[in-house]
Design an enzyme around this catalytic site. Structure first.
Site, PDB file in Angstrom:
ATOM      1  NE  ARG A 129      -2.011   1.359   5.680  1.00 60.47           N
ATOM      2  CZ  ARG A 129      -2.561   1.337   5.176  1.00 60.47           C
ATOM      3  NH1 ARG A 129      -3.012   0.948   3.764  1.00 60.47           N
ATOM      4  NH2 ARG A 129      -2.955  -0.912   5.307  1.00 60.47           N
ATOM      5  CE1 TYR A 130       2.158  -0.314   6.254  1.00 63.36           C
ATOM      6  CE2 TYR A 130       0.860  -1.291   4.887  1.00 63.36           C
ATOM      7  CZ  TYR A 130       1.013  -0.566   6.022  1.00 63.36           C
ATOM      8  OH  TYR A 130       0.076  -1.079   6.887  1.00 63.36           O
ATOM      9  CB  THR A 131       6.154   2.057  -1.296  1.00 63.40           C
ATOM     10  OG1 THR A 131       4.541   2.768  -1.622  1.00 63.40           O
ATOM     11  CG2 THR A 131       5.714   1.418  -1.285  1.00 63.40           C
ATOM     12  CB  ALA A 188      -1.212  -0.336   0.910  1.00 63.10           C
TER      13      ALA A 188
END
Length: 745
Positions: free
Chosen positions: A124-126, A122
């Site tokens: 929000r993680y990358t 997602a």
């Protein structure tokens, strides 16, 4: 209602079909232009263009720190792209995948998916920032090189197209599906594209063949081997449509003692590696790849798929040819150069038009950037002229500034200065009032005037413009030179040679088997040639043996159905006899209520007599009985009242046929026609509708005619009473003939 006035409502009358067509056309055009197809000038769809522009405004250059993708997605949605967040993030992910695009435009940190088809994490993680290629695409964007348009809510602006000389359309390709049209553009090598661009700059009317000698063909990020001929490549690019055949790159590793294995290091573009390995594994398990023993995926960051041959005697080239024919190790890329042209219309463009459109765009960018620079030079020269006045009259200027309440109009009047010059003088720091600054200003003035003269000459001379364009392309070629890791050509081109013909049956291990078929249609194969008179086989409740016969594991087993179809099953595909087997109706499309006339080992060089219930039939070659699919092959035309009942191999020159009318007819076999499909001719004539054929037998006239019963062979000394022409009724069966009407009982 006031004063009984009639309130009228104006209604615009329109046909529903016309209204729908008009609105659907507007929707289709919007989808095509605003979403699905890339622009021929920068190779970007609107969502890609907005992502890069947003990252530029956030200063996410290659030298900057990574920033959360959620930040970029939010900015793009809030300022430029009022659509779903998944559309933006999916586009970002693709631009960052080095197996999807040849020259990634986004440098991703984190899980952006992989060649096995695993999804990305997602947003929000990358994290992400731009690559050098992205910066080249936008080079000169702040120099009035392209038109800007208001964003969706009018609070800011965005570019209509990117200005950079990086040939992104050809470098990274693109794919998309619009309303009624699609695009699928392969990736190419930038160094080769730059060579082709330089060629077209010098020779705008270059032919496709001349261009392709520079461009060669696709250069996919996953490598592979392009096996099409040069003529095919030229034809595809000349029309803007066509297919390319791409094979995996492989090599042989020697394991010693005569053993070897094949290692796949590159796979065709667009093929998911995990699904490819799974596909080959399933075919191996199903015995559809008899030359392959096993497949193992040993990939890490690089592709490494190991294929083990069945034995050391297997020819590797034939094994690979079979794999290419049966699996996605050979894949087709269907090219469709459907793009938005310079006029904003979708069009399939040949390679020459694509290059010329890109060059025309770069020429416009060059002229606009030159004019922008000239305006800046003119502005700076004006300021420098004012600053020189200061140094020539420094004391008087200081006196005016100190003594006058409004020094600006006084300076303008006394020294004949413009407002811009005076503003620059008033904004000059005291520390800059040195003798050295005067020298610096004169030097800068001279340099700017020299540059101004060059730029004016550039605008006036098309040849100079061409040289400048070529210089841009050459600079990009140097950055992505083929000697660099990113610039090296990955897809090699090997013009197709003579195809290797592979007969998989040659490599099936030849073993004796016994085929067992039950009345309910369950089939299985036992190892070895069992005693057919003493079969110790169990069947499902209510089921019994229909037929059993000997075969070899490399034979073709044919099933002839009552509706006239032949079905072919490779003997090595039959289930083991350890269980009850498998329903024949699961292996072929035999009707649920359709009887099996005969199951037999197909001899393609033999001939067979097919007979229907009411005595019609014809001879068919064994070669014509081979079915290629599970749907079977319609050989005999039948109906519900006259279904197929017999399939007899032609083994003699004379035919004997018996019917339920208790009559026997014997005639020469050459009276029966050979056909590939049909209803056939009358073999024995029956007067009553309820009369039908019982049995047919071939024999050689020289050997005589007889029948077999439990007491042994009975021969008929004189067969002349029963000899007649085909389609006769025949004569009453001879004394001693089996009451069943069968010749072998």
């Amino acid at each position: 209602m006031k004063n009984n006035a009639t309130v009228t409502e104006k209604i615009d009358s329109q046909q529903l079909g016309d209204a729908l067509s008009e609105r659907y056309l507007s929707y289709a055009v919007s989808t095509i232009v605003s979403r699905a197809l890339p622009d021929v000038r920068d190779g970007l769809k609107p969502v890609h263009r907005r992502i890069l522009y947003s990252m530029l405004r956030q200063k996410l250059s290659p030298s900057a720190a990574f920033r959360k993708c959620a930040t970029v997605v939010g900015d793009v949605l809030g300022h430029y792209h009022p659509h779903g967040d998944s559309s933006v993030y999916d586009a970002m992910v693709r631009l960052a995948q080095d197996f999807s695009v040849r020259y990634p435009l986004i440098d991703g940190q984190g899980n952006f998916g992989n060649i096995d088809g695993d999804p990305q994490a997602a947003y929000r993680y990358t994290e992400s920032k731009m690559t050098g290629a992205a910066m080249l695409i936008m080079e000169g964007i702040d120099e009035d090189s392209v038109d800007m348009m208001p964003n969706f809510d009018g609070t800011t602006v965005e570019p209509t197209v990117m200005p950079g000389a990086f040939p992104n359309l050809l470098a990274n390709g693109g794919m998309g599906i619009a309303v009624g049209m699609a695009t699928n553009i392969p990736t190419h090598n930038v160094a080769e594209v730059c060579d082709a661009l330089c060629l077209v700059v010098d020779k705008p009317e270059s032919t496709t063949a001349q261009i392709m000698k520079k461009l060669v063909g696709p250069d996919f990020p996953t490598g592979g081997v392009l096996i099409d001929s040069f003529d095919t490549i030229v034809k595809n690019y000349d029309t803007g449509r066509g297919a390319f055949r791409v094979r995996a790159k492989w090599s042989v590793e020697d394991l010693g003692r005569g053993q070897s294995q094949v290692v796949i290091t590159e796979i065709p573009y667009g093929v998911v590696k995990s699904k490819l390995v799974e596909q080959i594994g399933e075919l191996v398990d199903a015995k559809k790849l008899p030359l392959v023993e096993d497949i193992v995926d040993e990939s890490t960051t690089d592709v490494r798929i190991v294929i083990t041959p069945k034995s050391k005697n297997v020819p590797i080239d034939k094994m690979m040819a079979h794999l290419f024919a049966m699996t996605d190790l050979e894949s087709k890329f269907n090219m469709n150069f459907n793009v938005i042209d310079t006029n904003g219309a979708p069009r399939v463009m040949p390679i020459g038009d694509v290059l010329r459109a890109f060059i025309a765009h770069q020429k416009i960018v060059l002229i606009r950037r030159t004019n922008w620079r000239l305006r800046n030079i003119e502005h700076r020269l004006e300021i420098l002229g004012g600053l020189l006045v200061v140094y020539l009259n420094l004391d008087r200027v200081i006196e005016i500034i100190r003594n006058e309440d409004e020094p600006k109009p006084v300076l303008m009047a006394e020294f004949n200065l413009s407002e811009i010059q005076v503003e620059s003088i008033l904004n000059t720091r005291l520390r800059s009032l040195r003798k050295l600054e005067e020298m610096e200003i004169k030097r800068e003035d001279a340099e700017l005037r020299a540059e101004q003269k060059q730029l004016q000459a550039l605008l006036a001379d098309e040849e100079l413009q061409k040289e400048q364009l070529k210089a841009w392309f050459i600079d990009i070629k140097k950055i992505y030179d083929k000697k660099t890791t990113l610039g090296r050509r990955r897809t090699t081109w090997t013009e197709s040679t003579e195809e290797i013909v592979v007969n998989p049956d040659e490599w099936i291990e030849k073993e004796p088997i016994t085929v067992i078929l039950s009345e309910m249609g369950w089939i299985r194969a036992a190892k070895g040639h069992l005693d057919l008179n003493n079969l110790d086989m169990k069947f499902k409740d209510g089921d019994n043996l229909l037929t059993a016969f000997h075969a070899m594991s490399n034979d073709k087993i044919n099933i002839f159905g009552a509706y006239g179809k032949m079905f072919t099953i490779p003997a090595n595909d039959l289930p083991s006899a350890r269980g009850f087997g498998e329903s024949i109706r699961m292996m072929v499309d035999l009707g649920a209520d359709e009887n099996i006339v005969r199951a037999f080992v197909l001899n393609q060089s033999a001939k067979y007599l097919l007979v229907s219930r009411h005595g019609s039939g014809f001879i068919v070659s064994g070669e014509n009985c081979l079915a290629q699919t599970k749907n079977g092959k319609q050989v005999m035309n039948t109906d519900d009242r006259n279904q197929a009942v017999l399939c007899v191999p032609v083994t003699g020159d004379t035919v004997a046929i018996s019917g339920s009318n208790d009559k026997l007819l014997i005639f020469s076999a050459d009276q029966i026609p050979e056909m590939s499909r049909g209803k056939g001719v009358i073999l024995q004539k029956y007067n009553a509708e309820r009369t039908y054929v019982l049995d047919v037998m071939f024999f050689n006239m020289a050997d005589g005619f007889g029948w077999t019963t439990g007491r042994g062979l009975t021969k008929l000394d004189d067969i002349s009473p029963w000899m007649a022409k085909r389609a006769s009724q025949g004569r009453t069966i001879p004394v001693g003939f089996p009451r069943s009407g069968k010749f072998n009982k």
